[in-house]
Every structure is written in structure tokens, then in C-alpha cells.
Design a protein around this motif. Structure first.
Motif, PDB file in Angstrom:
ATOM      1  N   GLY A 162       0.800  -1.222   0.000  1.00 20.13           N
ATOM      2  CA  GLY A 162       0.000   0.000   0.000  1.00 20.13           C
ATOM      3  C   GLY A 162       0.828   1.264   0.000  1.00 20.13           C
ATOM      4  N   THR A 163       2.032   1.219   0.584  1.00 16.34           N
ATOM      5  CA  THR A 163       2.910   2.395   0.600  1.00 16.34           C
ATOM      6  C   THR A 163       3.891   2.394  -0.566  1.00 16.34           C
ATOM      7  OG1 THR A 163       4.491   1.265   2.055  1.00 16.34           O
ATOM      8  CG2 THR A 163       2.772   2.592   3.106  1.00 16.34           C
ATOM      9  N   GLY A 164       3.788   1.412  -1.445  1.00 18.67           N
ATOM     10  CA  GLY A 164       4.658   1.364  -2.612  1.00 18.67           C
ATOM     11  C   GLY A 164       6.053   0.848  -2.341  1.00 18.67           C
ATOM     12  N   ARG A 165       6.295   0.348  -1.127  1.00 18.27           N
ATOM     13  CA  ARG A 165       7.624  -0.198  -0.828  1.00 18.27           C
ATOM     14  C   ARG A 165       7.853  -1.521  -1.545  1.00 18.27           C
ATOM     15  NH1 ARG A 165       6.365   2.875   3.735  1.00 18.27           N
ATOM     16  NH2 ARG A 165       8.167   3.978   4.652  1.00 18.27           N
ATOM     17  N   MET A 166       6.787  -2.240  -1.780  1.00 20.76           N
ATOM     18  CA  MET A 166       6.840  -3.489  -2.529  1.00 20.76           C
ATOM     19  C   MET A 166       5.822  -3.430  -3.670  1.00 20.76           C
ATOM     20  SD  MET A 166       9.102  -5.590  -1.378  1.00 20.76           S
ATOM     21  CE  MET A 166      10.304  -5.299  -0.057  1.00 20.76           C
ATOM     22  N   PRO A 167       6.171  -3.940  -4.845  1.00 23.32           N
ATOM     23  CA  PRO A 167       7.454  -4.515  -5.218  1.00 23.32           C
ATOM     24  C   PRO A 167       8.580  -3.476  -5.118  1.00 23.32           C
ATOM     25  CG  PRO A 167       5.763  -5.040  -6.839  1.00 23.32           C
ATOM     26  CD  PRO A 167       5.202  -3.996  -5.941  1.00 23.32           C
ATOM     27  N   ARG A 175      12.068   2.073  -0.183  1.00 25.22           N
ATOM     28  CA  ARG A 175      11.562   3.443  -0.075  1.00 25.22           C
ATOM     29  C   ARG A 175      10.079   3.484  -0.425  1.00 25.22           C
ATOM     30  NH1 ARG A 175      15.445   7.471   0.031  1.00 25.22           N
ATOM     31  NH2 ARG A 175      17.605   6.742  -0.172  1.00 25.22           N
ATOM     32  N   ALA A 176       9.361   4.373   0.227  1.00 23.05           N
ATOM     33  CA  ALA A 176       7.940   4.560  -0.071  1.00 23.05           C
ATOM     34  C   ALA A 176       7.785   5.283  -1.405  1.00 23.05           C
ATOM     35  CB  ALA A 176       7.268   5.360   1.042  1.00 23.05           C
ATOM     36  N   THR A 177       6.958   4.735  -2.285  1.00 20.32           N
ATOM     37  CA  THR A 177       6.686   5.343  -3.582  1.00 20.32           C
ATOM     38  C   THR A 177       5.191   5.195  -3.869  1.00 20.32           C
ATOM     39  OG1 THR A 177       7.105   3.261  -4.769  1.00 20.32           O
ATOM     40  CG2 THR A 177       8.985   4.743  -4.451  1.00 20.32           C
ATOM     41  N   ASP A 178       4.798   5.577  -5.061  1.00 19.40           N
ATOM     42  CA  ASP A 178       3.401   5.378  -5.461  1.00 19.40           C
ATOM     43  C   ASP A 178       3.129   3.881  -5.603  1.00 19.40           C
ATOM     44  OD1 ASP A 178       2.961   8.113  -5.578  1.00 19.40           O
ATOM     45  OD2 ASP A 178       3.583   8.237  -7.676  1.00 19.40           O
ATOM     46  N   PRO A 179       2.030   3.385  -5.045  1.00 13.73           N
ATOM     47  CA  PRO A 179       1.747   1.939  -5.114  1.00 13.73           C
ATOM     48  C   PRO A 179       1.526   1.463  -6.541  1.00 13.73           C
ATOM     49  CG  PRO A 179      -0.135   3.148  -4.219  1.00 13.73           C
ATOM     50  CD  PRO A 179       0.997   4.123  -4.306  1.00 13.73           C
ATOM     51  N   VAL A 180       1.963   0.242  -6.804  1.00 14.17           N
ATOM     52  CA  VAL A 180       1.818  -0.367  -8.127  1.00 14.17           C
ATOM     53  C   VAL A 180       0.418  -0.936  -8.310  1.00 14.17           C
ATOM     54  CG1 VAL A 180       2.669  -2.205  -9.650  1.00 14.17           C
ATOM     55  CG2 VAL A 180       4.280  -0.874  -8.257  1.00 14.17           C
TER      56      VAL A 180
END
Length: 276
Positions: free
Chosen positions: A104-109, A118-123
Motif C-alpha cells: 500500500g505504501t509502494g515499498r513493494m514490489p 523506499r515509499a513510492t506510489d503503489p503499483v
């Protein structure tokens, strides 16, 4: 001779029963009973398998989540989410909360290798995240996504939350939740503007370098108070003016030293120009 006749009469009786018009019906009944028993056994097996579906999810979500996992996550975590000794960890038993937080925080994948994700836009979208969470939750018991009751900051106590935060969290995230550096290139991320659900899930699952705060350490009501405190900080902003990153005396002292030195140099230049 008598025994032979008795044996012949028994054989004749059995032969007549085999030719009885209801013999076929009896065989059919036995076949149906056997078929029904096998079906009942298979249904029981399916029910046992279905019992692995975590509360709040459906078997369809688990199935769709498995498809998403195989297509997007199995390369690193393994086909059965067992992980590898030298790579990503096993996901068995991490629970739905871990998936909801990480994805949900875009750390995975994970976008790139490094000391931490790092937190990014969720896939994935919300529906797909729920499906992945349902699948991972079916692999083993673990922390669940929090109920709305524990995210309702109207019921929280910001004063107590601030006290709990300073005792348990401020040494890494600092008292204002602005984050800070850790060893080995890692860091405690800023908590400013972070959704309360993710704060709750991070405390329960302990991502990256963060320790796990289970319900025995910090009960759900105390976790809600911490979330309320952080939300209050976001609403207040910086009443004193420039926050300087909310890093405390380090940034403030550096600013004062830099400005003070600049004023001294300016004064020296001015005095020198006056004397000449």
C-alpha cells in the motif's frame, strides 16, 4: 449325501437371490451410498482447505491474490512464498497487515536494491492489495489489517499518545515524527502526513529496522492514541515559524551558528571599509 444336498440348497437360494428383481436396486443403492460417501469426504477436505481463508476475506480473493503473487512476487519470494536464505524473507505468517503496509505504501514490489525499501506510489490498486493480503494471510496466522475502531482518532488521546510516542518512537523518528538517520545507510522515515492505518500496521509488523510492537507491548487503544498525536502534529503545523525539518537543536544550532558567523564577517567587512 445330506451335506451335499444342504450345500446345493444353499447355492440355489443364493442364485435365486441374485436373480431377484430387487437385486439390481440393491446394487444401485450401495453404489449411491459409496458415491455419496466419497463426495462427503471430498467436501470435508475442501472445507478444511477453505478454513485457511482469513477473516474478512473470501476464497475468491485468496485465489486472485495467488495469481497476482505468482505473476509479480514469486520471482523474489518463491512460488510458495517461502523466501530464500540469501534474499527476500518468507511471507508465511507475516499476516495481511504486512502486505497492506508494504504494498500500500509502494515499498513493494521493491523498485531498487538498497539498505531499505523506499515509499513510492503503489503499483497495485486497493482491490488488488486486498487480494494479495488475503492470499498471504491464508498461508499462516499473522497481524491483520486494523479495524476502523482503532483508527478513529476522535476516540484517541493525543496527550497520552505523545507520551507513548516519546518513550517508544522518538529516539528514531524524533519527537515531531520527522524521521532520522540510522546506521548502515538506513533511516527512520518521516511520519508526517502518513495515513493512520499504515502507522498501526508498521507498529504491528516491524518493517525494515523497526521493532515489532505487539498488542502485549502497546494495546490497540494506545496505538490509536499515538496515531492521534501524530495527526494532531500534522494539523498544528509549525506554530513557531520555520520548522527547519523539525530536527531539533541540530538544525537550529547550525542555523544560529551560520547566521552568527555571517553577521560577524559582515561586521568585520563594514568596519574595515569604514577605517579605510
Amino acid at each position: 449325501m445330506a451335506q451335499s444336498e444342504r450345500h446345493r440348497s444353499i447355492v440355489d437360494a443364493l442364485s435365486q437371490k441374485r436373480r431377484h428383481p430387487f437385486a439390481f436396486m440393491g446394487l444401485l443403492l450401495v453404489g449411491l451410498l459409496l458415491t455419496g460417501g466419497l463426495y462427503a469426504a471430498a467436501t470435508t477436505v475442501n472445507q478444511v482447505q477453505g478454513s485457511n481463508v482469513a477473516d474478512g476475506y473470501s476464497a475468491e480473493q485468496v485465489e486472485e491474490g495467488e495469481r497476482l503473487f505468482v505473476a509479480n512476487c514469486a520471482t523474489c519470494h518463491g512460488m510458495n512464498a517461502e523466501g530464500t536464505p540469501e534474499g527476500p524473507p518468507s511471507l508465511v505468517g507475516v499476516g495481511a497487515a504486512s502486505v497492506d503496509f508494504q504494498v500500500g505504501t509502494g515499498r513493494m514490489p521493491m523498485q531498487m536494491s538498497g539498505p531499505q525499501a523506499r515509499a513510492t506510489d503503489p503499483v497495485f490498486n486497493d482491490e488488488q492489495i486486498a487480494q494479495l493480503a488475503a492470499y498471504v494471510a491464508s498461508l499462516g496466522a499473522g497481524p491483520a489489517v486494523p479495524d476502523e475502531e482503532w483508527l478513529d482518532t476522535d476516540q484517541g488521546d493525543p496527550a497520552r499518545g505523545g507520551e507513548l510516542f516519546r518513550i517508544n518512537c522518538a529516539m528514531c523518528h524524533n519527537a515531531a515524527g520527522a524521521g532520522g538517520a540510522l546506521t548502515g545507510g538506513a533511516y527512520a522515515p518521516s511520519l508526517q502526513g502518513v495515513e493512520g492505518r499504515y502507522i498501526y500496521e508498521a507498529m504491528r509488523t516491524g518493517p525494515q529496522r523497526m521493532p515489532v510492537f505487539n498488542e502485549a507491548n502497546i494495546p490497540p487503544s494506545d496505538t490509536r492514541d499515538i496515531i492521534t498525536y501524530l495527526e494532531t502534529l500534522d494539523e498544528q503545523g509549525s506554530p513557531g515559524g520555520f520548522s527547519l525539518g523539525s530536527l531539533g537543536p541540530v538544525s537550529e544550532g547550525l542555523l544560529i551558528w551560520t547566521l552568527g558567523l555571517a553577521l560577524i564577517i559582515a561586521a568585520m567587512v563594514w568596519l574595515t571599509s569604514r577605517s579605510s
